[in-house]
Design a protein around this motif. Structure first.
Motif, PDB file in Angstrom:
ATOM      1  N   SER A  40     -13.949 -13.351  93.755  1.00 36.57           N
ATOM      2  CA  SER A  40     -14.440 -12.579  94.710  1.00 36.57           C
ATOM      3  C   SER A  40     -14.272 -11.167  95.155  1.00 36.57           C
ATOM      4  O   SER A  40     -13.044 -10.861  95.282  1.00 36.57           O
ATOM      5  CB  SER A  40     -14.618 -13.505  96.254  1.00 36.57           C
ATOM      6  OG  SER A  40     -15.377 -12.433  97.276  1.00 36.57           O
ATOM      7  N   VAL A  88     -18.426 -18.037 106.680  1.00 37.34           N
ATOM      8  CA  VAL A  88     -18.474 -18.054 105.381  1.00 37.34           C
ATOM      9  C   VAL A  88     -17.236 -17.871 104.389  1.00 37.34           C
ATOM     10  O   VAL A  88     -16.838 -19.019 103.696  1.00 37.34           O
ATOM     11  CB  VAL A  88     -19.496 -16.787 104.978  1.00 37.34           C
ATOM     12  CG1 VAL A  88     -19.517 -16.797 103.493  1.00 37.34           C
ATOM     13  CG2 VAL A  88     -20.735 -16.740 105.672  1.00 37.34           C
ATOM     14  N   LYS A 138     -23.221 -13.767 105.310  1.00 41.26           N
ATOM     15  CA  LYS A 138     -23.825 -14.897 104.226  1.00 41.26           C
ATOM     16  C   LYS A 138     -24.204 -14.465 102.764  1.00 41.26           C
ATOM     17  O   LYS A 138     -24.472 -15.322 102.086  1.00 41.26           O
ATOM     18  CB  LYS A 138     -25.286 -15.394 104.904  1.00 41.26           C
ATOM     19  CG  LYS A 138     -25.151 -15.969 106.323  1.00 41.26           C
ATOM     20  CD  LYS A 138     -24.496 -17.349 106.214  1.00 41.26           C
ATOM     21  CE  LYS A 138     -24.583 -17.931 107.800  1.00 41.26           C
ATOM     22  NZ  LYS A 138     -23.750 -19.163 107.620  1.00 41.26           N
ATOM     23  N   TYR A 193     -21.831 -13.796 100.843  1.00 39.47           N
ATOM     24  CA  TYR A 193     -20.680 -14.222 100.277  1.00 39.47           C
ATOM     25  C   TYR A 193     -20.798 -15.708 100.079  1.00 39.47           C
ATOM     26  O   TYR A 193     -21.638 -16.427 100.851  1.00 39.47           O
ATOM     27  CB  TYR A 193     -19.563 -13.896 100.734  1.00 39.47           C
ATOM     28  CG  TYR A 193     -19.026 -12.499 101.087  1.00 39.47           C
ATOM     29  CD1 TYR A 193     -19.377 -11.552 100.101  1.00 39.47           C
ATOM     30  CD2 TYR A 193     -19.191 -11.781 102.313  1.00 39.47           C
ATOM     31  CE1 TYR A 193     -19.339 -10.158 100.176  1.00 39.47           C
ATOM     32  CE2 TYR A 193     -18.979 -10.397 102.436  1.00 39.47           C
ATOM     33  CZ  TYR A 193     -18.899  -9.512 101.416  1.00 39.47           C
ATOM     34  OH  TYR A 193     -19.067  -8.030 101.387  1.00 39.47           O
ATOM     35  N   TYR A 194     -20.314 -16.181  99.222  1.00 38.54           N
ATOM     36  CA  TYR A 194     -20.015 -17.671  98.908  1.00 38.54           C
ATOM     37  C   TYR A 194     -19.062 -18.289  99.726  1.00 38.54           C
ATOM     38  O   TYR A 194     -18.172 -17.631 100.302  1.00 38.54           O
ATOM     39  CB  TYR A 194     -19.574 -18.153  97.451  1.00 38.54           C
ATOM     40  CG  TYR A 194     -20.600 -18.006  96.313  1.00 38.54           C
ATOM     41  CD1 TYR A 194     -21.824 -18.761  96.244  1.00 38.54           C
ATOM     42  CD2 TYR A 194     -20.306 -16.770  95.483  1.00 38.54           C
ATOM     43  CE1 TYR A 194     -22.689 -18.417  95.308  1.00 38.54           C
ATOM     44  CE2 TYR A 194     -21.301 -16.449  94.707  1.00 38.54           C
ATOM     45  CZ  TYR A 194     -22.366 -17.433  94.266  1.00 38.54           C
ATOM     46  OH  TYR A 194     -23.382 -16.907  93.555  1.00 38.54           O
ATOM     47  N   LYS A 195     -19.517 -19.514 100.516  1.00 39.87           N
ATOM     48  CA  LYS A 195     -18.415 -20.017 101.383  1.00 39.87           C
ATOM     49  C   LYS A 195     -17.548 -20.834 100.709  1.00 39.87           C
ATOM     50  O   LYS A 195     -17.440 -21.650  99.799  1.00 39.87           O
ATOM     51  CB  LYS A 195     -19.270 -21.285 102.082  1.00 39.87           C
ATOM     52  CG  LYS A 195     -18.614 -21.971 103.304  1.00 39.87           C
ATOM     53  CD  LYS A 195     -19.309 -23.064 104.175  1.00 39.87           C
ATOM     54  CE  LYS A 195     -18.471 -23.553 105.208  1.00 39.87           C
ATOM     55  NZ  LYS A 195     -18.585 -22.473 106.281  1.00 39.87           N
ATOM     56  N   ARG A 196     -16.160 -20.321 101.068  1.00 36.58           N
ATOM     57  CA  ARG A 196     -15.027 -20.772 100.445  1.00 36.58           C
ATOM     58  C   ARG A 196     -13.654 -20.469 101.394  1.00 36.58           C
ATOM     59  O   ARG A 196     -13.694 -19.596 101.831  1.00 36.58           O
ATOM     60  CB  ARG A 196     -14.725 -19.873  99.074  1.00 36.58           C
ATOM     61  CG  ARG A 196     -13.679 -20.565  98.329  1.00 36.58           C
ATOM     62  CD  ARG A 196     -13.606 -20.115  97.117  1.00 36.58           C
ATOM     63  NE  ARG A 196     -12.204 -20.715  96.450  1.00 36.58           N
ATOM     64  CZ  ARG A 196     -11.902 -20.407  95.150  1.00 36.58           C
ATOM     65  NH1 ARG A 196     -12.435 -19.747  94.377  1.00 36.58           N
ATOM     66  NH2 ARG A 196     -10.881 -20.943  94.688  1.00 36.58           N
TER      67      ARG A 196
END
Length: 227
Positions: A28, A201, A216, A218-221
């Protein structure tokens, strides 16, 4: 505390040192930049000296600068944060680091201990920043905040109420910083509750410190980082 817990804690810390050190293995761009430009950044800001010099006028106040103090300053500076809520303000030292970078920063500092509240009040008197104090566990706030810092050593309240309160204060660009997420198993559970919230997120687990983001796009991680 049982010795076996100390061993498992030490083992976990060793594991974290191996994973995601200096941004290695992070895909990311947002998280990579945050690690390299904030967490791992080593610039000696003049603002550090501003806080140290100010605190030198309070010899009765126990103080030793640490990496959490410096990280708080860097986060506020990096995101150009203006509106802060601090839950568990203690004697006010963290507050100084979060408000030193700009004169237009506004901070509401919540401290439940009358003694610590009083010490912080003395510290803020000559500090040229807009700092309000509260001794209510959940003071009513009618606007979203850019940054919420929680020091779990100084803020002991219902975990369910805390989660609801924290989520009510965030907008998509907010950052929540939680200090003391591995103080005990109950606080580890609290951290997991926050990570699992629908609005959360990106979460960064720095072992004793946790950081949450809410955009939102970004990817949830959840990332586990060396700190």
């Amino acid at each position: 505390m049982p010795k076996i817990f100390h061993l498992s804690k030490a083992g976990a810390r060793l594991l974290y040192k191996v994973r995601h050190h200096k941004g290695h293995g992070i895909h990311s761009p947002f998280v990579f930049n945050f690690i390299t430009k904030v967490i791992e950044e080593k610039t000696q800001y003049h603002a550090y000296d501003d806080v140290r010099n100010y605190l030198s006028h309070f010899p009765d106040l126990s103080f030793r600068e640490n990496k959490t103090h410096r990280l708080l300053l860097k986060i506020v500076n990096y995101f150009n944060i203006k509106k802060i809520v601090e839950l568990g303000g203690g004697t006010g030292i963290n507050t100084l680091y979060m408000t030193v970078t700009a004169s237009d920063i506004e901070c509401l500092s919540v401290e439940l201990s009358p003694l610590k509240f009083s010490k912080a009040q003395m510290l803020y008197n000559e500090w040229n920043r807009n700092i309000l104090q509260s001794n209510e566990p959940f003071p009513p706030i009618n606007e979203k905040k850019d940054c919420i810092f929680v020091d779990l050593k100084n803020y002991k309240v219902s975990h369910n109420e805390m989660v609801t309160y924290l989520m009510s204060l965030t907008h998509k660009d907010s950052v929540i910083i939680i200090d003391g997420i591995r103080t005990n198993r109950k606080l580890q559970t609290l951290w997991k509750m926050l990570v699992q919230q629908d609005d959360t997120v990106v979460s960064l687990d720095l072992f004793h410190l946790g950081i949450l983001f809410f955009d939102k796009k970004y990817y949830k991680r959840n990332y586990k980082l060396s700190f």
